[in-house]
Design an enzyme around this catalytic site. Sequence first.
Site, PDB file in Angstrom:
ATOM      1  N   GLU A 142      -1.357 -49.253  -8.773  1.00 36.18           N
ATOM      2  CA  GLU A 142      -0.938 -49.977  -7.574  1.00 36.18           C
ATOM      3  C   GLU A 142      -1.552 -49.321  -6.333  1.00 36.18           C
ATOM      4  O   GLU A 142      -0.937 -48.480  -5.678  1.00 36.18           O
ATOM      5  CB  GLU A 142       0.589 -49.986  -7.482  1.00 36.18           C
ATOM      6  CG  GLU A 142       1.265 -50.598  -8.710  1.00 36.18           C
ATOM      7  CD  GLU A 142       2.736 -50.236  -8.811  1.00 36.18           C
ATOM      8  OE1 GLU A 142       3.468 -50.453  -7.813  1.00 36.18           O
ATOM      9  OE2 GLU A 142       3.166 -49.734  -9.870  1.00 36.18           O
ATOM     10  N   HIS A 162       0.440 -55.850  -9.118  1.00 32.90           N
ATOM     11  CA  HIS A 162       1.261 -55.121 -10.087  1.00 32.90           C
ATOM     12  C   HIS A 162       0.894 -55.483 -11.528  1.00 32.90           C
ATOM     13  O   HIS A 162       1.767 -55.641 -12.388  1.00 32.90           O
ATOM     14  CB  HIS A 162       2.741 -55.406  -9.821  1.00 32.90           C
ATOM     15  CG  HIS A 162       3.666 -54.299 -10.219  1.00 32.90           C
ATOM     16  ND1 HIS A 162       4.010 -54.055 -11.526  1.00 32.90           N
ATOM     17  CD2 HIS A 162       4.322 -53.369  -9.490  1.00 32.90           C
ATOM     18  CE1 HIS A 162       4.859 -53.031 -11.579  1.00 32.90           C
ATOM     19  NE2 HIS A 162       5.056 -52.592 -10.352  1.00 32.90           N
TER      20      HIS A 162
END
Length: 344
Positions: free
Chosen positions: A309, A175
């Site tokens: 992501e 992330h």
Amino acid sequence: MYIETEKTSNNWKQYTLSNDSGMQVSVLDYGGIITKVIVPNKHGEMENVVLGYKNIQDYENDPNFFGAIIGRVAGRIQSSSFQLDQQTFNVDRNEGKNHLHGGMKGFHQVIWNVEPFQAADMVGLKLHHVSPNGEGGYPGELHVNVTYKLTNQNQFIIEYDAISDKKTALALTNHSYFNLTGNLKDTIHHHTVTIDSDQFIELNEELMPTGKKIDVADTPFEFQNGRMLKDGLNEEFAHNQIVGGGYDHYFIFNQRNKEAVRVQEEMSGRTMHISTNQPGMVMYTSNALEKGLKLIEGESRRYLGVCFETQGSPASLHHDGFPSIVLQANQVYKKQTIFTFDID
């Protein structure tokens, strides 16, 4: 090439990988968090291109998940439950009635066992964690390895390996918030992004997938030929509006090109190329990033970073036709994402 290790003020360990070109990647054992990525701009100046806290302790309770390993399931699980073989599993509710990024004890909040290693052409870290059966509501004892590698070609490689003794759901990702201007000189509005994708997944008001795939053609989600992020960092288009004026959507990769994503920032001259064997990714443009957090190079604000992501889709637990995140018992989960940094 070398690896440095230091103890932080709260007794975590931070490892810094350095290659022969001066590129550096710093990683905490807590959450496997990437705190810095230092790469050159077109003038040869070395600058940080990810968001990180000035105070290391701020990672302990971080609603933004800066730089962290996310698991067991990255993204949102609708109503915090799913079925496998007609058995219902209830996982942590940590975003209203839904489950987000692994729940209350996600992988971003554990101390990983870290083994540094060095080879002729790379330096790296092997991170290991065992998640017990039933943790957060997930079935199966899960053994996870995440390996970070830095090469002399300015490639940063993330490899994920995992195995569970029971059928389970698994979607791992990283992330990190990228900002190629360097040291947070500007927002991401003028980042040009190219994505090998014809479809994204529609979201409802709760940011949950509806089960519908939307064609990107003639929308701010059409990135095949490259477009600036500023085109969608507003509320003029309904699908951007629903996530607070930006992007927080899953793009399904066509998997026709070796390169899934390319990011360019003209002022710095930096480019970032992403290749992966993941079936898609969530692109998140920090629409909900609050103002005033103390970061390494200044204070936070909206649109200061963009996450890529790469992962399977949690929507597959409730809807057909999406990239699956079901892992069979004793099946090896093996995924890789490569970030290559260059100058245009």
